[in-house]
Design a protein around this motif. Structure first.
Motif, PDB file in Angstrom:
ATOM      1  N   PHE A  51     -34.601  -3.237 -23.758  1.00 20.34           N
ATOM      2  CA  PHE A  51     -35.308  -4.460 -24.116  1.00 20.34           C
ATOM      3  C   PHE A  51     -36.780  -4.157 -24.377  1.00 20.34           C
ATOM      4  N   VAL A  95     -40.461  -5.521 -24.692  1.00 21.13           N
ATOM      5  CA  VAL A  95     -41.283  -6.653 -24.276  1.00 21.13           C
ATOM      6  C   VAL A  95     -42.736  -6.334 -24.621  1.00 21.13           C
ATOM      7  N   SER A 129     -36.448  -1.150 -19.747  1.00 23.83           N
ATOM      8  CA  SER A 129     -37.481  -2.016 -20.302  1.00 23.83           C
ATOM      9  C   SER A 129     -38.539  -1.156 -20.972  1.00 23.83           C
ATOM     10  N   GLY A 139     -38.936 -10.070 -25.751  1.00 16.73           N
ATOM     11  CA  GLY A 139     -39.647 -10.733 -24.661  1.00 16.73           C
ATOM     12  C   GLY A 139     -41.134 -10.572 -24.868  1.00 16.73           C
ATOM     13  N   ILE A 161     -37.582 -15.615 -28.947  1.00 20.22           N
ATOM     14  CA  ILE A 161     -38.081 -14.620 -28.007  1.00 20.22           C
ATOM     15  C   ILE A 161     -38.367 -15.274 -26.647  1.00 20.22           C
ATOM     16  N   VAL A 162     -38.071 -14.567 -25.566  1.00 17.28           N
ATOM     17  CA  VAL A 162     -38.327 -15.065 -24.218  1.00 17.28           C
ATOM     18  C   VAL A 162     -39.807 -14.865 -23.902  1.00 17.28           C
ATOM     19  N   ILE A 163     -40.502 -15.944 -23.537  1.00 17.25           N
ATOM     20  CA  ILE A 163     -41.952 -15.869 -23.325  1.00 17.25           C
ATOM     21  C   ILE A 163     -42.318 -16.386 -21.931  1.00 17.25           C
ATOM     22  N   VAL A 170     -38.666 -12.244 -17.082  1.00 17.11           N
ATOM     23  CA  VAL A 170     -38.477 -12.040 -18.520  1.00 17.11           C
ATOM     24  C   VAL A 170     -37.232 -11.205 -18.795  1.00 17.11           C
ATOM     25  N   LEU A 171     -37.107 -10.078 -18.110  1.00 18.22           N
ATOM     26  CA  LEU A 171     -35.988  -9.175 -18.365  1.00 18.22           C
ATOM     27  C   LEU A 171     -34.643  -9.798 -17.997  1.00 18.22           C
ATOM     28  N   GLU A 218     -33.955 -13.025 -17.968  1.00 21.90           N
ATOM     29  CA  GLU A 218     -33.649 -14.082 -18.944  1.00 21.90           C
ATOM     30  C   GLU A 218     -33.149 -13.481 -20.254  1.00 21.90           C
ATOM     31  N   ILE A 219     -33.757 -12.385 -20.687  1.00 19.97           N
ATOM     32  CA  ILE A 219     -33.275 -11.696 -21.890  1.00 19.97           C
ATOM     33  C   ILE A 219     -31.826 -11.262 -21.679  1.00 19.97           C
TER      34      ILE A 219
END
Length: 229
Positions: free
Chosen positions: A20, A22, A70, A94, A125-127, A176-177, A179-180
């Motif tokens: 992932f 970010v 990550s 992310g 995108i997850v923010i 964040v991770l 949720e991704i």
């Protein structure tokens, strides 16, 4: 650049299930590099210098029995480095939008950073919005209520952190991770269900979705959630 020795880290020879990307964004001197150093190496440097250009660190951890690598990208907040924008955001799933709770201007610029992010990155995108430097609470210039309101309005996760005291840093990155991972896992399940219905599930067996800087896979699904310290 990855680290080891803690139970959240994957072994050196462990198979990676997901990667992932970010990105860290926000004004200069809000503590982006310190947050990254605390998460990736559990380090903090009083004499930290401004980031020049772009750098990234990696950390491998386990989420829901899956090994996730990550790849956290950090860039300078100064205007003169905006030329890296498109490449910086490409493939990111992310983002961590950081401001300094003691400097109101850095919070006032959050809207501009968010607009730039949404203009270059995947729309889903997850923010997470991060108010850093809570160890300087006596100098607070941004209220918790203002930040909560902004996060809720924009559909962002939110936490206040202290890179110096290691407060909520781990939680912010893992939020964040995780949720991704949740979103990607949901997409994978849907894909497998559709394949089963078509009688082609064998084509997906043993395959993993790998999110890299090449942008092959985008995050789907809408979400809106806030976390408070």
């Amino acid at each position: 650049m990855s680290s080891s020795g803690r139970n959240l880290y994957g072994g050196l020879n462990q198979k990676i299930d997901y990667v992932f990307k970010v990105v860290l964004i926000g004004d200069s001197a809000v503590g982006k590099s310190q947050l990254l150093a605390r998460f990736s190496r559990n380090e903090f440097s009083i004499d930290s210098k401004a980031t020049i250009g772009v750098e990234f660190q990696t950390r491998t951890l386990v989420i829901d029995n899956k090994t996730v690598k990550s790849q956290i990208w950090d860039t300078a907040g100064q205007e003169r480095y905006r030329a890296v924008t498109s490449a910086y955001y490409r493939g990111a799933v992310g983002a961590m939008l950081v401001y300094d709770i003691t400097k109101r201007q850095t919070f006032d610029h959050v809207s501009r950073w968010l607009e730039e992010l949404r203009g270059h990155a995947d729309k889903n995108i997850v923010i997470i919005l991060i108010g850093n430097k809570t160890d300087l609470g006596s100098l607070r210039a941004v209220s918790l209520e203002d930040a909560k309101e902004f996060a809720e309005r924009e559909g962002l996760f939110f936490l206040e952190t202290s890179a110096l005291e290691a407060l909520n840093v781990e939680t912010a990155f893992l939020t964040v991770l995780t949720e991704i991972y949740r979103v990607i896992s949901k997409k994978t399940l849907v894909a497998n269900d559709e394949a089963d219905a078509a009688g082609t599930s064998n084509l997906l067996s043993g395959k993993h979705i790998v999110l890299t800087g090449q942008g092959q896979t985008s995050v789907g699904g809408k979400y809106s959630c806030c976390m408070y310290s």
